[in-house]
Scaffold this motif. Structure first.
Motif, PDB file in Angstrom:
ATOM      1  N   ASN A 189       0.821  -1.221   0.000  1.00  0.00           N
ATOM      2  CA  ASN A 189       0.000   0.000   0.000  1.00  0.00           C
ATOM      3  C   ASN A 189       0.855   1.271   0.000  1.00  0.00           C
ATOM      4  O   ASN A 189       0.527   2.260   0.667  1.00  0.00           O
ATOM      5  CB  ASN A 189      -0.955   0.030   1.197  1.00  0.00           C
ATOM      6  CG  ASN A 189      -1.989  -1.068   1.144  1.00  0.00           C
ATOM      7  OD1 ASN A 189      -2.257  -1.633   0.086  1.00  0.00           O
ATOM      8  ND2 ASN A 189      -2.560  -1.400   2.281  1.00  0.00           N
ATOM      9  N   TYR A 284      -6.757  -1.396  -6.845  1.00  0.00           N
ATOM     10  CA  TYR A 284      -7.403  -1.222  -5.554  1.00  0.00           C
ATOM     11  C   TYR A 284      -8.886  -0.955  -5.777  1.00  0.00           C
ATOM     12  O   TYR A 284      -9.256  -0.092  -6.569  1.00  0.00           O
ATOM     13  CB  TYR A 284      -6.812  -0.042  -4.788  1.00  0.00           C
ATOM     14  CG  TYR A 284      -5.442  -0.276  -4.216  1.00  0.00           C
ATOM     15  CD1 TYR A 284      -5.210  -1.278  -3.291  1.00  0.00           C
ATOM     16  CD2 TYR A 284      -4.373   0.533  -4.598  1.00  0.00           C
ATOM     17  CE1 TYR A 284      -3.934  -1.480  -2.753  1.00  0.00           C
ATOM     18  CE2 TYR A 284      -3.100   0.338  -4.068  1.00  0.00           C
ATOM     19  CZ  TYR A 284      -2.896  -0.669  -3.145  1.00  0.00           C
ATOM     20  OH  TYR A 284      -1.644  -0.872  -2.625  1.00  0.00           O
ATOM     21  N   TYR A 291      -9.769  -5.698  -3.887  1.00  0.00           N
ATOM     22  CA  TYR A 291      -9.239  -5.334  -5.197  1.00  0.00           C
ATOM     23  C   TYR A 291     -10.335  -5.531  -6.240  1.00  0.00           C
ATOM     24  O   TYR A 291     -11.301  -6.264  -6.034  1.00  0.00           O
ATOM     25  CB  TYR A 291      -8.043  -6.217  -5.556  1.00  0.00           C
ATOM     26  CG  TYR A 291      -6.964  -6.236  -4.497  1.00  0.00           C
ATOM     27  CD1 TYR A 291      -5.928  -5.304  -4.514  1.00  0.00           C
ATOM     28  CD2 TYR A 291      -6.993  -7.174  -3.464  1.00  0.00           C
ATOM     29  CE1 TYR A 291      -4.941  -5.311  -3.537  1.00  0.00           C
ATOM     30  CE2 TYR A 291      -6.006  -7.191  -2.484  1.00  0.00           C
ATOM     31  CZ  TYR A 291      -4.993  -6.254  -2.524  1.00  0.00           C
ATOM     32  OH  TYR A 291      -4.030  -6.257  -1.540  1.00  0.00           O
TER      33      TYR A 291
END
Length: 511
Positions: A189, A284, A291
């Motif tokens: 991330n 994302y 996802y």
């Protein structure tokens, strides 16, 4: 909650900005729109003046606020064209034109990246197969061809990050807006530090990252004066247009996939697992810890519009006041599955998944003297549906489960013929979304949860969206299409791929 309150979804697309005020039920209360041009300084180059993104956003919001009291607005949230980026200085001013997602100048940089880092490693790290579409190949092009631009650049901003800066004076963007750039470590991330270092770049040259749906900043006084929004209004971190469209279509569970029959054909399904495969891009999702497995065909309604413009502009029925599309739709609906032997591979804008071939182009086979414009029109609709079958099957295989249905949106979803063809060829039921602005509604849904209208995105999406007509596969047509797909369409491009590549090499000049 005050039921009179509104949230604003802002959609900064490839050609225009839309600002739509949504209420709790997901109904559009007011809207404003402003267009901006797409620049083409050379063949296959596509750019934009980023200042026009901001100006069009201001104009669209001001139009909207002429229709509703700004005191009713609780927050704004942005969705946007993806992969497009602009280099800016410390004051957020562009140091050159933005480079748009459809730009094709970086074919050589794709090869450079594969040799430098490795295509498989890039795919695993970023969730994106190595291709021209992500921003990273164009950033490499800038380092190689415009080093003075790199020297003057303080940040590389996606469209979301650029607009957030002008609204809040913060260099921040959403994870779900940054990841299409192709420089994210999707599992960590954060920006992919090893990838950036290998290319001579640094994390500091990109925006700070926040989760979609969180408060990313507040409207500053300068932006309030430019837009008419209240100073201090919360700005909610958004997501790219594809991800927001999935949310706005309520394709967020129950094995429901979204299918945007727009200029490009974009499809995706939510996954809680991080899966990578050349057959799709891993993005994302706007929802936490999930996802979207997404496929893209760049030549969707674009290909239909091309056909009308080049070969059917003269097709009119003055007595019935019908458009060329309506005339062709009626004629094509009378043809049998398979368009009387005409088949088309719809790679009018090269191909991303599953082949990732920048040399690809469209293929049409089976021409005879009996074919007319209606045959080619239907072959385009069928070819795009065959391609959706190809990539959809690959996603289902990777997930080890079938789609329960496609929720369709976009201009093409208004065609009953096309929706039925998609259902017949893919053997997946098709249901039409009731909103024509699913992308902008997705941004609105993100904002609705952020301001406390709903406890989570699933409940918000269920409450603010609706479904319309349903198209179930016709077993007789499906049997015909099954043979055409397995015996002809599926092996067609792989059989001709080397010849198509050679044709491109012999006829196109590299930039």
């Amino acid at each position: 909650m005050n039921h009179n309150q509104l949230i604003i979804g802002i959609d900064s697309s490839t050609t225009a900005c839309k600002a739509i005020a949504w209420n709790k039920e997901g109904k559009s209360i007011a809207e404003g729109r402003a267009q901006y041009p797409l620049l083409q300084p050379q063949a296959n180059w596509y750019e934009q003046d980023a200042a026009q993104w901001w100006q069009s956003t201001c104009n669209a919001i001001k139009q909207l606020l002429l229709q509703v009291d700004k005191k009713r607005v609780e927050a704004v949230c942005i969705t946007h064209q993806r992969e497009t980026f602009v280099p800016v200085d410390r004051e957020g001013k562009a140091v050159r034109n933005a480079i748009v997602w459809m730009d094709k100048r970086s074919r050589q940089q794709v090869n450079f990246l594969a040799k430098k880092i490795g295509a498989e490693k890039i795919n695993q790290l970023t969730g994106k197969p190595n291709a021209m579409t992500p921003s990273i190949t164009k950033i490499i092009w800038l380092t190689q061809h415009e080093p003075e631009t790199i020297t003057r650049t303080y940040k590389f901003l996606d469209v979301h990050g650029y607009l957030v800066y002008h609204l809040t004076n913060n260099f921040r963007t959403s994870l779900a807006s940054a990841d299409p750039m192709g420089v994210m470590d999707m599992q960590a991330n954060t920006w992919a530090d090893d990838l950036l270092t290998c290319l001579g770049l640094q994390q500091g040259q990109f925006s700070s990252l926040v989760q979609p749906g969180s408060i990313i900043g507040y409207v500053n006084e300068s932006a309030a004066a430019a837009t008419g929004l209240p100073s201090g209004l919360p700005v909610i971190a958004g997501a790219g247009d594809g991800q927001c469209a999935g949310l706005g279509a309520n394709a967020v569970g129950n094995n429901r996939a979204y299918l945007n029959l727009g200029t490009a054909i974009v499809s995706g399904i939510q996954s809680s697992d991080y899966l990578v495969n050349p057959a799709f891009r891993t993005m994302y999702a706007p929802m936490p810890k999930s996802y979207f497995l997404e496929t893209v065909l760049l030549g969707g309604v674009f290909t239909i519009n091309w056909f009308i413009e080049k070969f059917a502009r003269d097709l009119r029925d003055s007595n019935l006041n019908l458009s060329p599309e309506e005339i062709l739709e009626t004629a094509a609906a009378k043809l049998p599955p398979g368009s009387d032997g005409l088949m088309l591979v719809p790679y009018w804008n090269y191909v991303m998944n599953p082949y990732w071939d920048a040399s690809a182009s469209g293929i049409t086979i089976g021409w005879t003297g009996t074919h007319g414009r209606e045959h080619l029109y239907r072959a385009i609709l069928e070819g795009i549906a065959f391609e959706q079958r190809l990539v959809g099957d690959a996603v289902m295989a990777a997930m080890d489960r079938r789609f329960s249905e496609y929720v369709v949106m976009g201009g093409g979803s208004q065609s009953n013929l096309w929706c039925q063809i998609v259902a017949d060829i893919t053997d997946v039921p098709v249901v039409r979304s009731t909103t024509t602005e699913a992308t902008c509604l997705g941004a609105g849904i993100l904002a609705s949860v952020a301001v406390g209208w709903y406890p989570d995105l699933h409940i918000a999406a269920e409450s603010m969206t609706g479904m319309g007509s349903r198209f179930t596969p016709n077993s007789q047509n499906q049997a015909v299409y099954e043979k055409l797909y397995t015996e002809v369409y599926k092996p067609l491009f792989p059989t001709l791929q080397s010849l198509v590549q050679r044709l491109t090499d012999l006829t196109q000049v590299e930039q």
